[in-house]
Design a protein around this motif. Structure first.
Motif, short mmCIF file in Angstrom:
data_model
loop_
_atom_site.label_atom_id
_atom_site.label_comp_id
_atom_site.label_asym_id
_atom_site.label_seq_id
_atom_site.Cartn_x
_atom_site.Cartn_y
_atom_site.Cartn_z
N TRP A 31 3.78 -9.02 7.94
CA TRP A 31 4.94 -8.88 7.28
C TRP A 31 5.89 -9.76 7.87
O TRP A 31 5.41 -9.34 9.88
CB TRP A 31 5.58 -8.38 6.88
CG TRP A 31 5.08 -7.01 5.83
CD1 TRP A 31 4.16 -6.13 6.74
CD2 TRP A 31 4.68 -7.14 4.63
NE1 TRP A 31 3.46 -5.15 5.30
CE2 TRP A 31 4.11 -5.76 3.91
CE3 TRP A 31 5.10 -8.00 3.15
CZ2 TRP A 31 3.32 -6.02 3.08
CZ3 TRP A 31 4.92 -7.76 2.34
CH2 TRP A 31 4.15 -6.41 2.12
N SER A 71 -1.48 -6.05 6.53
CA SER A 71 -0.19 -5.64 7.59
C SER A 71 0.63 -5.76 7.74
O SER A 71 1.85 -5.85 8.67
CB SER A 71 -0.62 -4.00 7.83
OG SER A 71 -1.22 -4.09 9.25
N SER A 113 0.79 -1.05 -0.02
CA SER A 113 -0.02 -0.12 0.08
C SER A 113 1.04 1.32 -0.18
O SER A 113 0.94 2.50 -0.37
CB SER A 113 -1.08 0.46 1.40
OG SER A 113 -0.15 -0.39 2.71
#
Length: 86
Positions: A79, A77, A56
């Motif tokens: 990771w 989000s 993003s």
């Protein structure tokens, strides 16, 4: 090379795994010209839907995909990285 893409087809689902443009070539419309070629290649392999992943924070890529009819399906989000061993 100035640019490359990586594609995959899983059943009827096509995936644009990556579109990469060399830093010195970015901003010259190369990604914009590559995207329809990638889509056509996936359709030729039987893909009826096309998906991709994009960070993003990669605003130029997000704009490119949005301007070419892609819609956000979901945002994540999380990771992961491989822990280093000592």
């Amino acid at each position: 090379p100035a640019a490359a893409f990586e594609l995959a087809v899983q059943g009827e689902e096509g995936w644009i795994e990556a579109i990469a443009v060399a830093p010195e070539m970015q901003g010259k419309g190369i990604g914009r010209r590559m995207l329809p070629v990638a889509i056509d290649a996936l359709k030729a392999q039987g893909a009826t839907t096309i998906k991709l992943l994009v960070m993003s924070t990669n605003e130029p890529a997000v704009r490119l995909y949005a301007n070419n009819g892609f819609e956000v399906e979901y945002v994540t989000s999380r990771w992961w990285r491989l822990a280093t061993s000592s």
